[in-house]
Design an enzyme around this catalytic site. Structure first.
Site, mmCIF file in Angstrom:
data_model
loop_
_atom_site.group_PDB
_atom_site.id
_atom_site.type_symbol
_atom_site.label_atom_id
_atom_site.label_comp_id
_atom_site.label_asym_id
_atom_site.label_seq_id
_atom_site.Cartn_x
_atom_site.Cartn_y
_atom_site.Cartn_z
ATOM 1 N N THR A 52 0.854 -1.192 0.000
ATOM 2 C CA THR A 52 0.000 0.000 0.000
ATOM 3 C C THR A 52 0.889 1.241 0.000
ATOM 4 O O THR A 52 1.640 1.459 0.958
ATOM 5 C CB THR A 52 -0.893 -0.007 1.262
ATOM 6 O OG1 THR A 52 -1.641 -1.224 1.266
ATOM 7 C CG2 THR A 52 -1.843 1.174 1.271
ATOM 8 N N ARG B 44 -7.809 -9.450 4.256
ATOM 9 C CA ARG B 44 -7.842 -9.115 5.683
ATOM 10 C C ARG B 44 -7.164 -10.237 6.441
ATOM 11 O O ARG B 44 -7.418 -11.416 6.140
ATOM 12 C CB ARG B 44 -9.297 -9.012 6.175
ATOM 13 C CG ARG B 44 -10.092 -7.895 5.552
ATOM 14 C CD ARG B 44 -11.575 -8.106 5.752
ATOM 15 N NE ARG B 44 -12.035 -9.329 5.100
ATOM 16 C CZ ARG B 44 -13.260 -9.828 5.198
ATOM 17 N NH1 ARG B 44 -14.157 -9.240 5.943
ATOM 18 N NH2 ARG B 44 -13.596 -10.939 4.562
ATOM 19 N N LYS C 265 -6.964 1.807 -3.125
ATOM 20 C CA LYS C 265 -6.616 1.033 -1.922
ATOM 21 C C LYS C 265 -6.743 1.878 -0.651
ATOM 22 O O LYS C 265 -7.419 1.490 0.311
ATOM 23 C CB LYS C 265 -5.186 0.493 -2.068
ATOM 24 C CG LYS C 265 -4.617 -0.117 -0.811
ATOM 25 C CD LYS C 265 -5.397 -1.313 -0.325
ATOM 26 C CE LYS C 265 -5.048 -1.651 1.103
ATOM 27 N NZ LYS C 265 -5.879 -2.697 1.657
ATOM 28 N N CYS D 165 -2.551 -1.970 9.209
ATOM 29 C CA CYS D 165 -3.040 -1.263 8.012
ATOM 30 C C CYS D 165 -3.811 0.026 8.309
ATOM 31 O O CYS D 165 -3.361 1.106 7.944
ATOM 32 C CB CYS D 165 -3.900 -2.203 7.174
ATOM 33 S SG CYS D 165 -2.909 -3.475 6.369
ATOM 34 N N LYS E 134 -1.970 3.209 9.849
ATOM 35 C CA LYS E 134 -0.958 3.840 8.991
ATOM 36 C C LYS E 134 -1.551 4.272 7.646
ATOM 37 O O LYS E 134 -1.088 5.250 7.055
ATOM 38 C CB LYS E 134 0.234 2.906 8.786
ATOM 39 C CG LYS E 134 -0.022 1.775 7.828
ATOM 40 C CD LYS E 134 1.264 1.068 7.434
ATOM 41 C CE LYS E 134 0.987 -0.112 6.507
ATOM 42 N NZ LYS E 134 0.308 0.221 5.256
HETATM 43 N N1 LIG Z 1 -1.294 -7.231 6.449
HETATM 44 C C1 LIG Z 1 -2.413 -6.942 5.822
HETATM 45 O O1 LIG Z 1 -3.500 -7.344 6.231
HETATM 46 C C2 LIG Z 1 -2.384 -6.119 4.559
HETATM 47 C C3 LIG Z 1 -3.540 -6.053 3.764
HETATM 48 C C4 LIG Z 1 -3.501 -5.288 2.613
HETATM 49 C C5 LIG Z 1 -2.358 -4.598 2.274
HETATM 50 N N2 LIG Z 1 -1.254 -4.667 3.081
HETATM 51 C C6 LIG Z 1 -0.057 -3.945 2.664
HETATM 52 O O2 LIG Z 1 0.869 -4.900 2.160
HETATM 53 C C7 LIG Z 1 2.218 -4.491 2.479
HETATM 54 C C8 LIG Z 1 2.898 -5.600 3.245
HETATM 55 O O3 LIG Z 1 2.210 -5.764 4.471
HETATM 56 P P1 LIG Z 1 2.520 -6.986 5.441
HETATM 57 O O4 LIG Z 1 1.520 -6.893 6.535
HETATM 58 O O5 LIG Z 1 2.624 -8.227 4.653
HETATM 59 O O6 LIG Z 1 3.968 -6.536 5.976
HETATM 60 P P2 LIG Z 1 5.092 -7.415 6.697
HETATM 61 O O7 LIG Z 1 5.932 -6.459 7.426
HETATM 62 O O8 LIG Z 1 4.483 -8.582 7.390
HETATM 63 O O9 LIG Z 1 5.921 -8.031 5.473
HETATM 64 C C9 LIG Z 1 6.830 -7.332 4.688
HETATM 65 C C10 LIG Z 1 8.035 -8.225 4.458
HETATM 66 O O10 LIG Z 1 8.925 -7.585 3.539
HETATM 67 C C11 LIG Z 1 10.246 -7.943 3.901
HETATM 68 N N3 LIG Z 1 11.158 -6.982 3.273
HETATM 69 C C12 LIG Z 1 11.577 -5.775 3.746
HETATM 70 N N4 LIG Z 1 12.426 -5.198 2.880
HETATM 71 C C13 LIG Z 1 12.534 -6.041 1.833
HETATM 72 C C14 LIG Z 1 13.255 -5.995 0.606
HETATM 73 N N5 LIG Z 1 14.028 -4.954 0.260
HETATM 74 N N6 LIG Z 1 13.151 -7.042 -0.246
HETATM 75 C C15 LIG Z 1 12.364 -8.098 0.065
HETATM 76 N N7 LIG Z 1 11.665 -8.196 1.215
HETATM 77 C C16 LIG Z 1 11.744 -7.177 2.084
HETATM 78 C C17 LIG Z 1 10.238 -7.910 5.404
HETATM 79 O O11 LIG Z 1 11.286 -8.676 5.953
HETATM 80 C C18 LIG Z 1 8.857 -8.464 5.740
HETATM 81 O O12 LIG Z 1 8.865 -9.848 6.047
HETATM 82 C C19 LIG Z 1 2.077 -3.192 3.249
HETATM 83 O O13 LIG Z 1 2.203 -2.115 2.362
HETATM 84 C C20 LIG Z 1 0.669 -3.253 3.789
HETATM 85 O O14 LIG Z 1 0.127 -1.978 4.003
HETATM 86 C C21 LIG Z 1 -1.241 -5.429 4.199
#
Ligand SMILES: NC(=O)c1ccc[n+]([C@@H]2O[C@H](COP(=O)([O-])OP(=O)(O)OC[C@H]3O[C@@H](n4cnc5c(N)ncnc54)[C@H](O)[C@@H]3O)[C@@H](O)[C@H]2O)c1
Length: 452
Positions: free
Chosen positions: A127, A157, A225, A281, A284
């Site tokens: 996002t 979700r 989004k 989410c 932020k």
């Molecule tokens: N968690 C949710 O429910 C959800 C839902 C919709 C959207 N999102 C969005 O999706 C994105 C990811 O969210 P998340 O909850 O999975 O985050 P998260 O922190 O669980 O996962 C992100 C992963 O990326 C890895 N990472 C960091 N830098 C990196 C790099 N340079 N190369 C490769 N990997 C790297 C981290 O080690 C981490 O494991 C965010 O932007 C979030 O807003 C999350």
């Protein structure tokens, strides 16, 4: 129009979103590299399971790993050069000023672009604020002009991640290059074609899904989004504002919202009043939207108000308990049930349950906390004098008051007798408005809801 037929995909960042995406795409027939730099997370994934709790995900990862189609790695060099499509699912936490921290997004994009093959598609699932894709395209033009950029925001979700991805309302893909947008949508068609067999592996039942495929411009996809999340957050804060009025006026906000939400134009979802939203989410995404609005000279006052209401809710819950204890929390023994930001997940990022526990502890209460899944993740955010326990019974024994802070069904379904045996004059703070207040009202127990 010639659409690329991808065979190999890399997913950058195997977190909540990336791990789910990678495992599911492997079941859709693609060879998928799940790239995760965090060693602790990667080690767990390599064993064929998830490092967080999500119903149905472990068997999906395990079978994908066994099929050889799902390859966990920490190497860009081993994964990206052979991939037709690279998804970026890295984290986008907030900066102290509320704006989005895009350092992971830009560093992943740059690292990948240096290794991606000609005309490969880079898909942004993280996002990001509207306008980020245009900046990454500029970066790509200095590295490899043949790359295509598509925004494909994620709507899953936590707690229902597999259902949401397999039985989706809509998939959105936006970008300047029509063929690449269609390529991304084709991955989801492929996934949809396999969804019943994947659902069987995950042991999840199919849910009604609109299943719309929506192609848009790049900026629109990015804004869709954050707008969707902002609107849901707004509904919650609206319900909480009405709950405060209900508390003063003798109305029951649950009755109010049941009837208000029965109007098709409004809908009942996300009108549950309580301790407010949390998680990785909504908080932020709301602050990121406010901040990106300001970057464009647009003051999103409505979202500032939603954020303000939400921030007030843990304190509001604590205040209601304080009143019930005649203004004195000192030494009161309080059990907090629920540290996950919502039921169905072990995620405790920005959890209201944690916030309430810390407020009560700071005010002098003796706080004990328990969550069926999130104890480990919540540990570091809890004040050190809060006792974390491994069972419900250990949490509630000798309690003066119990605060239900996460809507886990095992808490919501506890019978009145359970509470009566803890303490015959127990105070129950239902911060998620899920308990049967009428059943509790017939006992000597004191029930406190939010807006009830
Ligand atoms: N968690 C949710 O429910 C959800 C839902 C919709 C959207 N999102 C969005 O999706 C994105 C990811 O969210 P998340 O909850 O999975 O985050 P998260 O922190 O669980 O996962 C992100 C992963 O990326 C890895 N990472 C960091 N830098 C990196 C790099 N340079 N190369 C490769 N990997 C790297 C981290 O080690 C981490 O494991 C965010 O932007 C979030 O807003 C999350």
């Amino acid at each position: 129009m010639a659409i690329m037929q991808p065979s190999t995909i890399t997913v950058l960042g195997a977190g909540y979103v990336g791990l789910t995406t990678a495992a599911l795409l492997a079941h859709a027939g693609y060879t998928v590299y799940a790239l995760e730099p965090n060693k602790a997370r990667l080690d767990v994934i390599k064993q064929g399971r998830s490092f967080f709790y999500e119903a149905g995900l472990d068997p999906v990862i395990k079978t994908a790993l066994e099929s050889g189609k799902f390859i966990p790695t920490n190497s860009y060099e081993d994964s990206v050069p052979g991939s037709d499509v690279v998804f970026s699912c890295v984290g986008t936490p907030d900066n102290p000023d509320g704006s989005s921290n895009l350092s992971y997004v830009f560093s992943a994009a740059e690292q990948a672009a240096k290794l991606m093959k000609q005309s490969a598609v880079f898909v942004q699932k993280s996002t990001v604020p509207v306008g980020t894709g245009a900046k990454i395209q500029e970066l790509f033009s200095t590295i490899n002009q043949s790359l295509h950029y598509v925004s494909n925001p994620e709507f899953l979700r936590e707690g229902t991640a597999l259902e949401d991805t397999l039985f989706f309302d809509r998939v959105v893909a936006g970008g300047d290059h029509t063929e690449s947008v269609q390529t991304v949508l084709s991955l989801y068609h492929q996934l949809e074609a396999q969804r019943d067999s994947i659902a069987a592996i995950a042991a999840i039942t199919s849910t009604e899904a609109k299943g719309e495929y929506i192609a848009t411009g790049l900026a629109s996809a990015e804004l869709i989004k954050v707008t969707a999340n902002a609107f849901l957050a707004l509904k919650i804060s609206f319900a909480n504002s009405i709950a405060k009025l209900a508390d003063k006026s003798g109305a029951d906000v649950v009755e109010v919202m049941d009837a208000v939400g029965a109007d098709k134009r409004i809908g009942r979802a996300f009108l549950n009043a309580g301790r407010g939203y949390g998680g990785g989410c909504f908080p932020k995404d709301v602050s990121g939207l406010i901040s990106s609005g300001l970057d464009y000279g647009v003051d999103l006052e409505i979202m500032q108000a939603a954020q303000g209401v939400n921030g007030s809710m843990p304190g509001y819950v604590a205040e209601k308990l304080l009143q019930a204890l005649n203004g004195n929390l000192e030494g009161a023994s309080i059990a907090i049930l629920g540290l996950a930001f919502k039921a169905g997940t072990s995620d405790s990022r920005k959890s209201p349950g944690v916030a309430i526990a810390n407020i009560l502890s700071k005010a002098g209460a003796v706080v004990t906390a328990y969550d069926p899944k999130a104890n480990e993740e919540a540990k570091e955010d809890l004040l050190s004098n809060i006792t974390l326990v491994d069972s419900l019974d250990d949490c509630v024994q000798n309690a003066t008051a119990v605060v239900i802070a996460t809507e886990w069904s095992e808490f919501a379904s506890l019978p009145v007798t359970f509470y009566q045996q803890i303490n015959s004059s127990l105070i129950i703070v239902d911060a998620v408005n899920k308990l049967d207040k009428h059943a509790l009202a017939q006992s000597n127990l004191q029930y406190i809801g939010i807006g009830r």
